[in-house]
Design a protein around this motif. Structure first.
Motif, short mmCIF file in Angstrom:
data_model
loop_
_atom_site.label_atom_id
_atom_site.label_comp_id
_atom_site.label_asym_id
_atom_site.label_seq_id
_atom_site.Cartn_x
_atom_site.Cartn_y
_atom_site.Cartn_z
N VAL A 281 -5.34 1.27 -8.75
CA VAL A 281 -4.48 1.05 -9.91
C VAL A 281 -5.88 0.86 -11.13
O VAL A 281 -6.79 0.27 -10.56
CB VAL A 281 -3.83 -0.52 -10.00
N LYS B 49 0.64 -1.19 0.01
CA LYS B 49 0.03 0.01 0.08
C LYS B 49 0.83 1.37 -0.21
O LYS B 49 0.61 2.33 -0.74
CB LYS B 49 -0.81 -0.01 1.03
N THR C 296 -8.46 5.22 -14.77
CA THR C 296 -8.45 4.73 -16.00
C THR C 296 -8.65 5.81 -17.25
O THR C 296 -8.18 5.55 -18.19
CB THR C 296 -9.49 3.52 -15.99
N1 LIG Z 1 -11.99 4.81 -10.77
C1 LIG Z 1 -10.63 4.21 -10.64
C2 LIG Z 1 -11.02 2.70 -10.09
C3 LIG Z 1 -9.89 1.99 -9.85
C4 LIG Z 1 -10.09 0.74 -8.85
O1 LIG Z 1 -10.80 0.67 -8.10
N2 LIG Z 1 -9.02 -0.03 -8.77
C5 LIG Z 1 -9.13 -1.07 -7.70
C6 LIG Z 1 -8.73 -2.39 -8.39
S1 LIG Z 1 -8.98 -3.00 -10.00
C7 LIG Z 1 -8.13 -0.97 -6.89
O2 LIG Z 1 -6.84 -0.38 -7.03
N3 LIG Z 1 -8.30 -1.15 -5.62
C8 LIG Z 1 -7.24 -1.19 -4.73
C9 LIG Z 1 -7.62 -1.56 -3.17
O3 LIG Z 1 -8.60 -2.40 -3.02
O4 LIG Z 1 -6.56 -1.59 -2.15
C10 LIG Z 1 -10.26 3.94 -12.16
O5 LIG Z 1 -11.04 4.46 -13.03
O6 LIG Z 1 -9.08 3.75 -12.10
#
Ligand SMILES: N[C@@H](CCC(=O)N[C@@H](CS)C(=O)NCC(=O)O)C(=O)O
Length: 218
Positions: free
Chosen positions: A56, A44, A69
């Motif tokens: 990510v 993290k 994104t």
């Molecule tokens: N709005 C963000 C959403 C990104 C997102 O939710 N990523 C998730 C994984 S696919 C994440 O990084 N989660 C981190 C965590 O749960 O610690 C985008 O468009 O990139």
């Protein structure tokens, strides 16, 4: 300039990671990928250096960091203007941005009830009514695009940012056995046949077995 690096998480569960990665592939970007295991708390702190949102995907290109994104898609379109990531026609481009925005900010019920899980196949999966409303809207978007631009991709002959944004919906429809008409079935098949999608799916299948806490929106 150093080779760009895209930081992503699980290939089986990471729907946003898939979207960003596919955009890089469609842009023809020569990039390396850094995979951060989603269940590793020690990562993290490192994440914060790469992505202010701690989410990510995140792209590093020279001194430039882009997270989120849609921002990655717009950045790729700027550095690779000939890749056709956005349609060349202004009206189609506005339409493309609108449906990408819908995906980015909406469909919470579908994403919650049918989390991306490429390895899984739930035959006859029972779909909750709110998720079905989201699914119906996705299907309407696809029909309108395929009819207006002639297919086989959402905005015509080549895949663009919109196809990347909806790619994890394609894998969900297949994983959760969502009934589709012939136009949507053919579209899903086209997306799954993209060489980049085949590469991603093959890697997802090699990941270690299910992580319980990730069988949820991710
Ligand atoms: N709005 C963000 C959403 C990104 C997102 O939710 N990523 C998730 C994984 S696919 C994440 O990084 N989660 C981190 C965590 O749960 O610690 C985008 O468009 O990139």
């Amino acid at each position: 300039m150093a080779k760009p690096v895209l930081t992503i998480s699980s290939k089986n569960y990471g729907a946003w990671s898939l979207r960003g990665w596919l955009m890089c592939k469609l842009a023809g970007l020569d990039f390396s990928e850094a995979i951060i295991p989603p269940d590793d708390p020690a990562m993290k702190a490192e994440m914060l250096l790469l992505s202010s949102s701690m989410l990510v995907p995140s792209l590093q290109h020279g001194g430039i960091k882009v997270w989120d994104t849609l921002a990655i898609g717009e950045y790729l379109n700027e550095i690779k203007p000939k890749a056709g990531l956005l349609p060349s026609d202004a009206k189609a481009r506005a339409h493309c941005r609108a449906i990408c925005g819908e995906m980015h900010s909406g469909f919470a019920s579908m994403r919650g009830a049918l989390p991306m899980n490429i390895k899984a196949h739930f035959k006859g999966f029972k779909i909750w009514s709110r998720a079905q409303t989201d699914i119906d809207r996705v299907i309407a978007i696809w029909h309108e695009c395929l009819k207006s631009y002639g297919g086989p991709y959402l905005f015509g002959k080549q895949p663009c940012i919109a196809d990347a944004m909806y790619a994890p919906v394609v894998t969900r429809f297949l994983s959760y056995d969502v009934p589709l008409d012939s136009a949507c079935t053919a579209y899903c098949k086209r997306v799954m046949e993209l060489p980049a999608m085949k590469e991603w799916v093959a890697a997802a299948k090699q990941e270690p077995d299910e992580i319980d806490e990730l069988d949820a929106e991710f």
